[in-house]
Design a protein around this motif. Structure first.
Motif, PDB file in Angstrom:
ATOM      1  N   UNK A   1       0.827  -1.203   0.000  1.00 34.22           N
ATOM      2  CA  UNK A   1       0.000   0.000   0.000  1.00 34.22           C
ATOM      3  C   UNK A   1       0.868   1.263   0.000  1.00 34.22           C
ATOM      4  N   UNK A   2       2.036   1.163   0.633  1.00 32.14           N
ATOM      5  CA  UNK A   2       2.816   2.374   0.905  1.00 32.14           C
ATOM      6  C   UNK A   2       3.343   3.111  -0.314  1.00 32.14           C
ATOM      7  N   UNK A   3       3.991   2.423  -1.241  1.00 32.58           N
ATOM      8  CA  UNK A   3       4.463   3.187  -2.414  1.00 32.58           C
ATOM      9  C   UNK A   3       3.294   3.845  -3.153  1.00 32.58           C
ATOM     10  N   UNK A   4       2.167   3.145  -3.225  1.00 30.98           N
ATOM     11  CA  UNK A   4       1.012   3.704  -3.924  1.00 30.98           C
ATOM     12  C   UNK A   4       0.493   4.951  -3.208  1.00 30.98           C
ATOM     13  N   UNK A   5       0.406   4.875  -1.878  1.00 28.56           N
ATOM     14  CA  UNK A   5      -0.075   6.040  -1.121  1.00 28.56           C
ATOM     15  C   UNK A   5       0.934   7.187  -1.185  1.00 28.56           C
ATOM     16  N   UNK A   6       2.221   6.839  -1.193  1.00 35.11           N
ATOM     17  CA  UNK A   6       3.253   7.882  -1.279  1.00 35.11           C
ATOM     18  C   UNK A   6       3.111   8.682  -2.571  1.00 35.11           C
TER      19      UNK A   6
ATOM     20  N   UNK B 133      22.175   7.861   7.675  1.00 38.74           N
ATOM     21  CA  UNK B 133      21.467   7.728   6.394  1.00 38.74           C
ATOM     22  C   UNK B 133      20.040   7.229   6.616  1.00 38.74           C
ATOM     23  N   UNK B 134      19.121   7.813   5.925  1.00 40.02           N
ATOM     24  CA  UNK B 134      17.719   7.455   6.125  1.00 40.02           C
ATOM     25  C   UNK B 134      17.241   6.388   5.149  1.00 40.02           C
ATOM     26  N   UNK B 135      18.118   6.039   4.203  1.00 34.85           N
ATOM     27  CA  UNK B 135      17.715   5.041   3.216  1.00 34.85           C
ATOM     28  C   UNK B 135      18.181   3.647   3.629  1.00 34.85           C
ATOM     29  N   UNK B 136      17.376   2.678   3.322  1.00 36.77           N
ATOM     30  CA  UNK B 136      17.774   1.296   3.592  1.00 36.77           C
ATOM     31  C   UNK B 136      17.371   0.422   2.411  1.00 36.77           C
ATOM     32  N   UNK B 137      18.043  -0.692   2.282  1.00 39.57           N
ATOM     33  CA  UNK B 137      17.618  -1.680   1.284  1.00 39.57           C
ATOM     34  C   UNK B 137      17.414  -2.999   2.010  1.00 39.57           C
TER      35      UNK B 137
ATOM     36  N   UNK C 118      11.785   4.542  -4.247  1.00 37.88           N
ATOM     37  CA  UNK C 118      10.636   4.642  -3.353  1.00 37.88           C
ATOM     38  C   UNK C 118      11.028   5.284  -2.021  1.00 37.88           C
ATOM     39  N   UNK C 119      12.225   4.946  -1.556  1.00 37.33           N
ATOM     40  CA  UNK C 119      12.684   5.506  -0.292  1.00 37.33           C
ATOM     41  C   UNK C 119      12.843   7.012  -0.354  1.00 37.33           C
ATOM     42  N   UNK C 120      13.453   7.499  -1.413  1.00 36.99           N
ATOM     43  CA  UNK C 120      13.634   8.947  -1.555  1.00 36.99           C
ATOM     44  C   UNK C 120      12.276   9.637  -1.675  1.00 36.99           C
TER      45      UNK C 120
END
Lengths: 128, 128, 128, 128
Positions: free
Chosen positions: A93-98, B1-5, B19-21
DNA sequence: GTGGTCTAGACCACG
DNA sequence: GTGGTCTAGACCACC
């Protein structure tokens, strides 16, 4: 069958089939015990490779949505085969809501869109 | 860093970065003009190849979220790169909502989950 | 193969591929639905790395000129991916026209050159 | 000075400077013998690195558009230093025209756009 | 077989 | 030092 595949959709074809069948079950078009067309028939209708449909059916079976009765075809089976964690249901859901947030929509507007979509997904018999 | 994989995530690494950015921008952690860490730095932090990060940054630039200056760094840039149609924003919502419906949740329950997720995706000020 | 790359050209190889495919579409040599040679084949023909061609194909897909099906091949697809503003189409014209002006050519002479180039860029039917 | 740099322009900054000076010469705002501001001054005005401007001036000098008089600054010099082949002038036109063709515009419409641009490039004193 | 992704390592263009 | 491009080679997902 009410299934379609869209070449422009970013999802792989087998995934479109899986999602399509799930949508039909969710809206009630396919109910417990309803027989599904054979792999061969779906492949012919959608002009798609046999293996692609087989992969989709296999995944649906693994998730407990289809029940294969040897020699008697495939039928819908509502009882889920694997337990689902709500976290796994929330993540997609999250990427879509973002993306919706990034267009500048308010939470209310986004909630409204979600409500519309829910309604559309539940409208029995609404052929796309 | 606020990004993670996350290696378990089905999305490719570069997509997780994208998506993270976007999520960081959506929640206001990254604002217009904020410089991003260099490609090399992100690659080092996440133990990922340089090119993988470069692909992610490039896609973000194509979508208008980053402004990349060749020999200089990269900064956040909110201007829309391509106009987005709401239909394209709704489509990715559907499979996710369908899965929720299939667990037997009511529309109200699903709407509640969506509201929770929206709240979590916003940090600085819940504007609007 | 109708595509070529020129080592003396200042544009990167992948950009030359992108421009080359667009030119073939513009002149009608490639029409909607026409399959393109595989990434591997183009790479082999042009003695260029696989990834370089893949980058070009991907950009063409992003712009809506190609429809790439994962395990299947790639076909031409005219649908517009992103809407383009005429201003963005005019800008690249300006440095080129400026250079022509600086050689002392009259507007009529320059317009004549442009007409020649347009004619050369169109092959099958000079439609419209 | 009438020069500007645009961070969103895909051309490198030094190229924007080069193109900008050429445009000013083409439209007559800069004439033979006109002194140019120093590298240091342009760099300060545009908030750009000194070296970047120096590279631009160097290229303009190589092409014969600038004449550097030791200790006396830089002046415009219309006589081109290197011979230009028309083919080299036509080539950059092609990708730009191809894009216009791909939007579906007729040759007449494209020729009209070119005429408009030529007119704009020649309008003396037309500050952007 | 196809395209998609990732790595390691190199060289170049830009500021 | 920054990002951009390219190569060689690998493995995976899809059809």
């Amino acid at each position: 069958m009410l299934l379609t595949v869209d070449a422009n959709d970013k999802r792989p074809i087998y995934q479109q089939i899986v999602d399509g069948v799930k949508a039909l079950i969710a809206r009630g078009d396919l109910q417990e015990g309803t027989p599904l067309p054979t792999v061969r028939q779906v492949a012919g209708d959608l002009r798609v490779n046999l293996n692609t449909i087989a992969v989709a059916y296999r995944q649906l079976q693994d998730e407990g949505f289809l029940s294969v009765r040897h020699g008697a075809g495939t039928v819908v089976s509502i009882r889920p085969g694997r337990s689902i964690e709500t976290e796994d249901l929330r993540k997609p859901l999250r990427p879509a809501l973002t993306e919706l947030i990034l267009t500048g929509l308010s939470d209310e507007a986004i909630a409204g869109i979600v409500r519309q979509e829910l309604k559309a997904l539940r409208l029995k018999g609404d052929r796309r």
